[in-house]
Motif scaffolding. Structure first.
Motif, PDB file in Angstrom:
ATOM      1  N   ASN A 136       0.856  -1.183   0.000  1.00 23.76           N
ATOM      2  CA  ASN A 136       0.000   0.000   0.000  1.00 23.76           C
ATOM      3  C   ASN A 136       0.894   1.236   0.000  1.00 23.76           C
ATOM      4  O   ASN A 136       1.461   1.602   1.025  1.00 23.76           O
ATOM      5  CB  ASN A 136      -0.916  -0.010   1.228  1.00 23.76           C
ATOM      6  CG  ASN A 136      -1.929   1.122   1.189  1.00 23.76           C
ATOM      7  OD1 ASN A 136      -1.733   2.125   0.515  1.00 23.76           O
ATOM      8  ND2 ASN A 136      -3.015   0.959   1.927  1.00 23.76           N
ATOM      9  N   PHE A 137       1.013   1.884  -1.148  1.00 22.74           N
ATOM     10  CA  PHE A 137       1.936   3.006  -1.276  1.00 22.74           C
ATOM     11  C   PHE A 137       1.477   4.236  -0.506  1.00 22.74           C
ATOM     12  O   PHE A 137       2.247   5.186  -0.366  1.00 22.74           O
ATOM     13  CB  PHE A 137       2.120   3.363  -2.754  1.00 22.74           C
ATOM     14  CG  PHE A 137       2.817   2.321  -3.563  1.00 22.74           C
ATOM     15  CD1 PHE A 137       3.989   1.731  -3.108  1.00 22.74           C
ATOM     16  CD2 PHE A 137       2.308   1.921  -4.787  1.00 22.74           C
ATOM     17  CE1 PHE A 137       4.654   0.777  -3.864  1.00 22.74           C
ATOM     18  CE2 PHE A 137       2.961   0.963  -5.557  1.00 22.74           C
ATOM     19  CZ  PHE A 137       4.135   0.387  -5.085  1.00 22.74           C
ATOM     20  N   THR A 138       0.235   4.245  -0.023  1.00 21.43           N
ATOM     21  CA  THR A 138      -0.258   5.405   0.723  1.00 21.43           C
ATOM     22  C   THR A 138       0.054   5.309   2.207  1.00 21.43           C
ATOM     23  O   THR A 138      -0.216   6.245   2.949  1.00 21.43           O
ATOM     24  CB  THR A 138      -1.783   5.563   0.534  1.00 21.43           C
ATOM     25  OG1 THR A 138      -2.450   4.456   1.177  1.00 21.43           O
ATOM     26  CG2 THR A 138      -2.155   5.612  -0.928  1.00 21.43           C
ATOM     27  N   GLN A 139       0.595   4.194   2.646  1.00 26.93           N
ATOM     28  CA  GLN A 139       0.879   3.987   4.055  1.00 26.93           C
ATOM     29  C   GLN A 139       2.383   4.035   4.320  1.00 26.93           C
ATOM     30  O   GLN A 139       3.188   3.657   3.471  1.00 26.93           O
ATOM     31  CB  GLN A 139       0.336   2.628   4.509  1.00 26.93           C
ATOM     32  CG  GLN A 139      -1.173   2.489   4.409  1.00 26.93           C
ATOM     33  CD  GLN A 139      -1.900   3.458   5.319  1.00 26.93           C
ATOM     34  OE1 GLN A 139      -1.493   3.678   6.461  1.00 26.93           O
ATOM     35  NE2 GLN A 139      -2.971   4.044   4.820  1.00 26.93           N
ATOM     36  N   PRO A 140       2.755   4.530   5.531  1.00 26.74           N
ATOM     37  CA  PRO A 140       4.170   4.487   5.875  1.00 26.74           C
ATOM     38  C   PRO A 140       4.583   3.031   6.039  1.00 26.74           C
ATOM     39  O   PRO A 140       3.755   2.213   6.453  1.00 26.74           O
ATOM     40  CB  PRO A 140       4.240   5.236   7.211  1.00 26.74           C
ATOM     41  CG  PRO A 140       2.839   5.182   7.753  1.00 26.74           C
ATOM     42  CD  PRO A 140       1.929   5.107   6.575  1.00 26.74           C
ATOM     43  N   TRP A 179       6.037   3.150   3.035  1.00 27.10           N
ATOM     44  CA  TRP A 179       6.094   3.278   1.586  1.00 27.10           C
ATOM     45  C   TRP A 179       5.831   4.704   1.124  1.00 27.10           C
ATOM     46  O   TRP A 179       6.396   5.158   0.129  1.00 27.10           O
ATOM     47  CB  TRP A 179       5.119   2.317   0.917  1.00 27.10           C
ATOM     48  CG  TRP A 179       5.653   0.927   0.844  1.00 27.10           C
ATOM     49  CD1 TRP A 179       5.297  -0.145   1.609  1.00 27.10           C
ATOM     50  CD2 TRP A 179       6.691   0.456  -0.041  1.00 27.10           C
ATOM     51  NE1 TRP A 179       6.029  -1.255   1.264  1.00 27.10           N
ATOM     52  CE2 TRP A 179       6.896  -0.913   0.256  1.00 27.10           C
ATOM     53  CE3 TRP A 179       7.463   1.050  -1.033  1.00 27.10           C
ATOM     54  CZ2 TRP A 179       7.838  -1.687  -0.419  1.00 27.10           C
ATOM     55  CZ3 TRP A 179       8.405   0.285  -1.707  1.00 27.10           C
ATOM     56  CH2 TRP A 179       8.581  -1.068  -1.398  1.00 27.10           C
ATOM     57  N   ARG A 180       4.983   5.438   1.835  1.00 28.21           N
ATOM     58  CA  ARG A 180       4.689   6.812   1.441  1.00 28.21           C
ATOM     59  C   ARG A 180       5.970   7.647   1.443  1.00 28.21           C
ATOM     60  O   ARG A 180       6.246   8.398   0.497  1.00 28.21           O
ATOM     61  CB  ARG A 180       3.643   7.408   2.369  1.00 28.21           C
ATOM     62  CG  ARG A 180       3.200   8.821   1.969  1.00 28.21           C
ATOM     63  CD  ARG A 180       2.011   9.261   2.815  1.00 28.21           C
ATOM     64  NE  ARG A 180       2.345   9.227   4.225  1.00 28.21           N
ATOM     65  CZ  ARG A 180       1.479   8.906   5.203  1.00 28.21           C
ATOM     66  NH1 ARG A 180       0.231   8.570   4.896  1.00 28.21           N
ATOM     67  NH2 ARG A 180       1.854   8.919   6.450  1.00 28.21           N
ATOM     68  N   ILE A 209       8.268   6.494  -1.472  1.00 24.96           N
ATOM     69  CA  ILE A 209       7.841   6.995  -2.778  1.00 24.96           C
ATOM     70  C   ILE A 209       8.253   8.449  -2.940  1.00 24.96           C
ATOM     71  O   ILE A 209       8.733   8.862  -4.015  1.00 24.96           O
ATOM     72  CB  ILE A 209       6.322   6.821  -2.971  1.00 24.96           C
ATOM     73  CG1 ILE A 209       5.953   5.338  -3.041  1.00 24.96           C
ATOM     74  CG2 ILE A 209       5.841   7.564  -4.200  1.00 24.96           C
ATOM     75  CD1 ILE A 209       6.560   4.599  -4.203  1.00 24.96           C
ATOM     76  N   ARG A 210       8.096   9.266  -1.904  1.00 25.33           N
ATOM     77  CA  ARG A 210       8.518  10.668  -1.988  1.00 25.33           C
ATOM     78  C   ARG A 210      10.016  10.763  -2.284  1.00 25.33           C
ATOM     79  O   ARG A 210      10.457  11.567  -3.102  1.00 25.33           O
ATOM     80  CB  ARG A 210       8.197  11.407  -0.686  1.00 25.33           C
ATOM     81  CG  ARG A 210       6.734  11.777  -0.519  1.00 25.33           C
ATOM     82  CD  ARG A 210       6.573  12.885   0.517  1.00 25.33           C
ATOM     83  NE  ARG A 210       7.110  12.477   1.805  1.00 25.33           N
ATOM     84  CZ  ARG A 210       6.398  11.886   2.774  1.00 25.33           C
ATOM     85  NH1 ARG A 210       5.105  11.641   2.578  1.00 25.33           N
ATOM     86  NH2 ARG A 210       6.956  11.559   3.916  1.00 25.33           N
ATOM     87  N   ASP A 262      -0.808   6.927  -8.651  1.00 30.71           N
ATOM     88  CA  ASP A 262      -0.664   8.038  -7.721  1.00 30.71           C
ATOM     89  C   ASP A 262       0.767   8.245  -7.241  1.00 30.71           C
ATOM     90  O   ASP A 262       1.056   9.239  -6.560  1.00 30.71           O
ATOM     91  CB  ASP A 262      -1.579   7.839  -6.511  1.00 30.71           C
ATOM     92  CG  ASP A 262      -3.055   7.981  -6.874  1.00 30.71           C
ATOM     93  OD1 ASP A 262      -3.336   8.619  -7.913  1.00 30.71           O
ATOM     94  OD2 ASP A 262      -3.899   7.453  -6.134  1.00 30.71           O
ATOM     95  N   THR A 263       1.671   7.323  -7.564  1.00 33.29           N
ATOM     96  CA  THR A 263       3.060   7.510  -7.152  1.00 33.29           C
ATOM     97  C   THR A 263       3.779   8.541  -8.020  1.00 33.29           C
ATOM     98  O   THR A 263       4.838   9.048  -7.628  1.00 33.29           O
ATOM     99  CB  THR A 263       3.847   6.187  -7.248  1.00 33.29           C
ATOM    100  OG1 THR A 263       3.993   5.814  -8.632  1.00 33.29           O
ATOM    101  CG2 THR A 263       3.153   5.073  -6.482  1.00 33.29           C
TER     102      THR A 263
END
Length: 267
Positions: free
Chosen positions: A114-118, A120-121, A124-125, A152-153
């Motif tokens: 899940n790229f929206t969760q730490p 990974w968030r 990705i940044r 969204d990445t």
């Protein structure tokens, strides 16, 4: 062939010091160290290329990183990352020549993190800041299901091995056509590699459809050497052959792929 600039964007190397992931679906019969790969490149006029972390080594990228340190002008790398461990060193990884991170959906199943969760968030940044990309290997069904999760990445995505359409459906494969549709809207690249993984599909049937979707600017060539799981296909000369592309014969397709690799990998 030697008059053409060639960049190999998909190859592997490891030695006997590497530890294989426990329970991996595939364990190689023997190591294939970097020297063996470079010998193939030198023999066949390959100028430079990209080492891709093999799935059977997991997130232990030590061999890949050491290879990059010894061959900074000729090599770039794609890792399998542990975002918790690797985030703090992403700048040094970039300086070492890493340009992306990969997911092998075939080996690990169709689930992406899940790229929206730490964490990974944050990863990705950081990857955005470095100009990295995501590399994905999977069947067209797996890719069609997971590619929307990468949108969204804002990172480019490179699809391995022609996108692996269903061999029974070929170019009519619904999932593969979904991947092509997504590639028209998002920065998705196709890697023209490992035709022996297509289960009998002809690359010359797939290529016009891919070019129609992404143009000549988002295709790459990779040898997939040493052809893991398909060791009987290690004829490097055969791996260099790409289908002719009618209407674009003035510049060989390998040359277009090399120019694109220079853009994506800065090599």
């Amino acid at each position: 062939m030697n008059s053409i600039h060639i960049v190999d964007t998909h190859c592997h190397a490891w030695d006997d010091t590497c530890r294989y992931v426990t329970g991996t679906a595939y364990t190689p019969r023997q190591a294939v160290p970097l020297d063996a790969l470079l010998a193939q490149w030198d023999k066949h006029g390959v100028a430079s290329g990209v080492l891709v972390q093999p799935s059977f080594l997991g997130t232990d990228n030590a061999y890949l990183l050491n290879a990059l340190s010894l061959n900074q002008k000729r090599l770039r790398g794609v890792m399998v990352v542990d975002p918790l461990r690797d985030l703090a060193r992403i700048d040094s990884l970039h300086q070492a020549g890493v340009r992306g991170f990969r997911f092998n959906l075939i080996s690990s199943g169709a689930a992406l993190p899940n790229f929206t969760q730490p964490p990974w968030r944050a990863w990705i940044r950081a990857a955005q800041g470095c100009g990295w990309h995501i590399v994905m290997a999977g069947s067209s069904r797996q890719l069609a299901e997971t590619l929307p999760q990468t949108a969204d990445t804002n990172l480019p995505v490179v699809i391995d091995h022609w996108g692996l359409p269903d061999p029974l459906s070929g170019t009519a494969c619904t999932h593969w056509r979904r991947c092509l549709d997504l590639a028209r809207r998002y920065p998705i690249w196709f890697k023209l590699s490992a035709p022996y993984r297509l289960n009998g599909l002809r690359p010359d049937a797939l290529l016009p459809e891919i070019i129609a979707a992404v143009g000549l600017q988002r295709v790459l060539w990779g040898s997939d050497w040493p052809c893991t799981r398909h060791e009987d296909q290690r004829d490097f000369t055969a791996l260099l052959r790409l289908p002719d592309l009618p209407g674009h014969d003035a510049v060989p397709l390998l040359q277009h792929c090399a120019a694109n690799a220079a853009t994506l990998y800065r090599i």
